[in-house]
Design a protein around this motif. Structure first.
Motif, PDB file in Angstrom:
ATOM      1  N   THR A  10     -16.217  -8.620 -11.309  1.00 48.94           N
ATOM      2  CA  THR A  10     -14.905  -8.233 -11.438  1.00 48.94           C
ATOM      3  C   THR A  10     -14.383  -9.649 -11.779  1.00 48.94           C
ATOM      4  OG1 THR A  10     -13.126  -7.058 -10.750  1.00 48.94           O
ATOM      5  CG2 THR A  10     -13.419  -8.635  -9.325  1.00 48.94           C
ATOM      6  N   GLY A  11     -13.232  -9.469 -12.595  1.00 48.65           N
ATOM      7  CA  GLY A  11     -12.230 -10.975 -12.856  1.00 48.65           C
ATOM      8  C   GLY A  11     -10.876  -9.888 -13.922  1.00 48.65           C
ATOM      9  N   PRO A  12      -9.940 -11.236 -14.181  1.00 46.36           N
ATOM     10  CA  PRO A  12      -9.358 -10.302 -15.719  1.00 46.36           C
ATOM     11  C   PRO A  12      -9.990 -10.117 -16.635  1.00 46.36           C
ATOM     12  CG  PRO A  12      -9.380 -13.137 -15.082  1.00 46.36           C
ATOM     13  CD  PRO A  12     -10.603 -12.541 -14.013  1.00 46.36           C
ATOM     14  N   PRO A  13      -9.707  -9.558 -17.207  1.00 48.27           N
ATOM     15  CA  PRO A  13     -10.016  -9.429 -19.211  1.00 48.27           C
ATOM     16  C   PRO A  13     -10.320 -10.822 -19.526  1.00 48.27           C
ATOM     17  CG  PRO A  13      -8.661  -7.446 -18.360  1.00 48.27           C
ATOM     18  CD  PRO A  13      -8.073  -9.132 -16.973  1.00 48.27           C
ATOM     19  N   ALA A 110     -10.272  -2.849  -4.352  1.00 47.74           N
ATOM     20  CA  ALA A 110      -8.627  -2.151  -4.146  1.00 47.74           C
ATOM     21  C   ALA A 110      -8.805  -0.736  -4.716  1.00 47.74           C
ATOM     22  CB  ALA A 110      -8.208  -2.836  -5.478  1.00 47.74           C
ATOM     23  N   HIS A 111      -9.658  -0.326  -5.438  1.00 45.56           N
ATOM     24  CA  HIS A 111      -9.749   1.266  -5.736  1.00 45.56           C
ATOM     25  C   HIS A 111     -10.281   1.902  -4.835  1.00 45.56           C
ATOM     26  CE1 HIS A 111     -10.840   4.519  -8.662  1.00 45.56           C
ATOM     27  NE2 HIS A 111      -9.343   4.549  -9.362  1.00 45.56           N
ATOM     28  N   PRO A 112      -9.616   2.856  -3.679  1.00 54.25           N
ATOM     29  CA  PRO A 112     -10.662   3.604  -3.341  1.00 54.25           C
ATOM     30  C   PRO A 112     -11.531   4.196  -3.833  1.00 54.25           C
ATOM     31  CG  PRO A 112      -7.648   4.240  -3.098  1.00 54.25           C
ATOM     32  CD  PRO A 112      -8.808   3.486  -4.583  1.00 54.25           C
ATOM     33  N   GLY A 113     -11.876   5.149  -4.387  1.00 54.51           N
ATOM     34  CA  GLY A 113     -12.677   5.487  -4.733  1.00 54.51           C
ATOM     35  C   GLY A 113     -14.299   4.810  -4.867  1.00 54.51           C
ATOM     36  N   THR A 114     -14.235   3.879  -5.665  1.00 56.40           N
ATOM     37  CA  THR A 114     -15.305   3.206  -5.719  1.00 56.40           C
ATOM     38  C   THR A 114     -15.582   1.527  -4.866  1.00 56.40           C
ATOM     39  OG1 THR A 114     -14.001   2.094  -7.996  1.00 56.40           O
ATOM     40  CG2 THR A 114     -15.224   3.350  -7.915  1.00 56.40           C
ATOM     41  N   VAL A 179      -7.362  -7.646  -5.893  1.00 46.67           N
ATOM     42  CA  VAL A 179      -8.817  -8.152  -5.821  1.00 46.67           C
ATOM     43  C   VAL A 179      -9.649  -8.982  -5.592  1.00 46.67           C
ATOM     44  CG1 VAL A 179     -10.371  -7.768  -7.361  1.00 46.67           C
ATOM     45  CG2 VAL A 179      -8.898  -6.335  -7.689  1.00 46.67           C
ATOM     46  N   ARG A 180      -8.677 -10.412  -6.054  1.00 50.51           N
ATOM     47  CA  ARG A 180      -9.803 -11.792  -5.904  1.00 50.51           C
ATOM     48  C   ARG A 180     -10.059 -11.965  -4.083  1.00 50.51           C
ATOM     49  NH1 ARG A 180      -8.577 -17.049  -4.364  1.00 50.51           N
ATOM     50  NH2 ARG A 180      -9.660 -18.561  -5.606  1.00 50.51           N
ATOM     51  N   PRO A 181      -8.654 -11.315  -3.401  1.00 54.04           N
ATOM     52  CA  PRO A 181      -8.898 -11.927  -2.005  1.00 54.04           C
ATOM     53  C   PRO A 181     -10.464 -11.755  -0.492  1.00 54.04           C
ATOM     54  CG  PRO A 181      -6.374 -10.711  -2.157  1.00 54.04           C
ATOM     55  CD  PRO A 181      -7.823 -11.049  -3.717  1.00 54.04           C
ATOM     56  N   SER A 182     -10.625 -10.036  -1.677  1.00 52.91           N
ATOM     57  CA  SER A 182     -11.747  -9.309  -0.693  1.00 52.91           C
ATOM     58  C   SER A 182     -12.474 -10.033  -1.388  1.00 52.91           C
ATOM     59  CB  SER A 182     -11.420  -7.636  -0.488  1.00 52.91           C
ATOM     60  OG  SER A 182     -11.732  -7.351  -1.528  1.00 52.91           O
ATOM     61  N   ALA A 183     -13.070 -10.082  -2.322  1.00 54.75           N
ATOM     62  CA  ALA A 183     -14.841 -11.178  -2.759  1.00 54.75           C
ATOM     63  C   ALA A 183     -15.270 -11.938  -2.474  1.00 54.75           C
ATOM     64  CB  ALA A 183     -14.342 -12.109  -4.357  1.00 54.75           C
ATOM     65  N   ASP A 184     -16.169 -10.845  -1.917  1.00 49.09           N
ATOM     66  CA  ASP A 184     -17.260 -11.931  -1.411  1.00 49.09           C
ATOM     67  C   ASP A 184     -18.326 -12.978  -1.679  1.00 49.09           C
ATOM     68  OD1 ASP A 184     -18.141 -10.092   1.019  1.00 49.09           O
ATOM     69  OD2 ASP A 184     -18.573  -8.616  -1.010  1.00 49.09           O
ATOM     70  N   GLN A 185     -17.428 -13.438  -2.965  1.00 47.12           N
ATOM     71  CA  GLN A 185     -18.037 -14.417  -3.567  1.00 47.12           C
ATOM     72  C   GLN A 185     -17.776 -14.877  -4.601  1.00 47.12           C
ATOM     73  OE1 GLN A 185     -22.098 -14.466  -4.841  1.00 47.12           O
ATOM     74  NE2 GLN A 185     -23.514 -16.084  -5.258  1.00 47.12           N
ATOM     75  N   ILE A 186     -17.123 -16.097  -4.979  1.00 49.20           N
ATOM     76  CA  ILE A 186     -16.094 -16.512  -6.103  1.00 49.20           C
ATOM     77  C   ILE A 186     -16.620 -16.791  -6.707  1.00 49.20           C
ATOM     78  CG2 ILE A 186     -13.506 -17.786  -6.286  1.00 49.20           C
ATOM     79  CD1 ILE A 186     -12.666 -16.522  -4.067  1.00 49.20           C
TER      80      ILE A 186
END
Length: 217
Positions: A10-13, A110-114, A179-186
């Motif tokens: 993930t990341g910004p468009p 941040a999206h519950p379903g996925t 979204v960024r705070p829950s990333a495992d790898q930045i």
């Protein structure tokens, strides 16, 4: 069967998440790629609906991606699903003994379903001004490839820029905050090859640790 491992990028468009997702899938033995863009319908909202969503706090659980969570769950069960982006069918592939699924998404966990189905989240940490420049470049590249379609791309570019200040930029800023705070790898500045190598190295470590921790018969 060993449970499939879901790697989300993930990341910004404009950050290069789609390019990285596709390249990573190839490096991981032809892993299936599920793309948020093939499911989302929010870009079809009229401007006033988008503005109301933003004024309501921009709840990510209200972002419509019909079928994405269901298709991801089916793949994790080992079932084939339609490839809504390219056509055909998506099936599990393996990296060694471990099946892998790549999720190309804007929403991360941040999206519950996925989000609850993600095992490893990679965030591409590209500043919004550079991401915007890359996004704009995608419009001009398409127009150069097909000059006859240039008026349509120009209209799309005008619409994109017309929404940028009031809707898109605020949404992308919220995406970074949520979204960024829950990333495992930045991953910051770097080439595609460097990013692939960094992810592969991390996944190898995770998979090795999983195998060595598994109980023996």
């Amino acid at each position: 069967m060993i449970a499939p491992f879901v790697v989300a990028v993930t990341g910004p468009p404009g950050s290069g998440k789609t390019t990285l997702s596709r390249a990573l899938a190839e490096r991981l033995g032809g892993a299936p790629v599920l793309s948020y863009d093939a499911y989302e319908t929010i870009t079809g909202w009229p401007p006033e609906r988008g503005a109301a969503w933003l004024a309501d706090g921009a709840p990510f659980d209200a972002v419509p991606v019909p079928g994405l969570a269901e298709d991801l769950a089916r793949l994790r069960r080992g079932e084939p699903v339609p490839d809504r982006e390219r056509g055909g069918t998506l099936r599990l592939a393996r990296r060694g003994a471990r099946p892998v699924i790549v999720l190309d998404t804007l929403l991360g966990r941040a999206h519950p379903g996925t989000g609850t189905q993600i095992d490893h989240l990679v965030w591409l940490d590209l500043p919004l001004d550079r991401a915007l420049a890359r996004k704009l470049r995608s419009f001009t590249e398409e127009a150069r490839r097909d000059p006859s379609a240039a008026p349509g791309f120009l209209a799309a570019l005008d619409a994109y820029l017309g929404r940028y200040d009031t809707l898109l930029h605020p949404t992308y800023a919220l995406q970074r905050d949520r979204v960024r705070p829950s990333a495992d790898q930045i991953l910051g500045a770097g080439t595609l090859a460097e990013h692939l190598a960094a992810i592969e190295s991390t996944l190898d470590s995770i998979f090795h640790a999983t195998l060595t921790a598994a109980p023996t018969a």
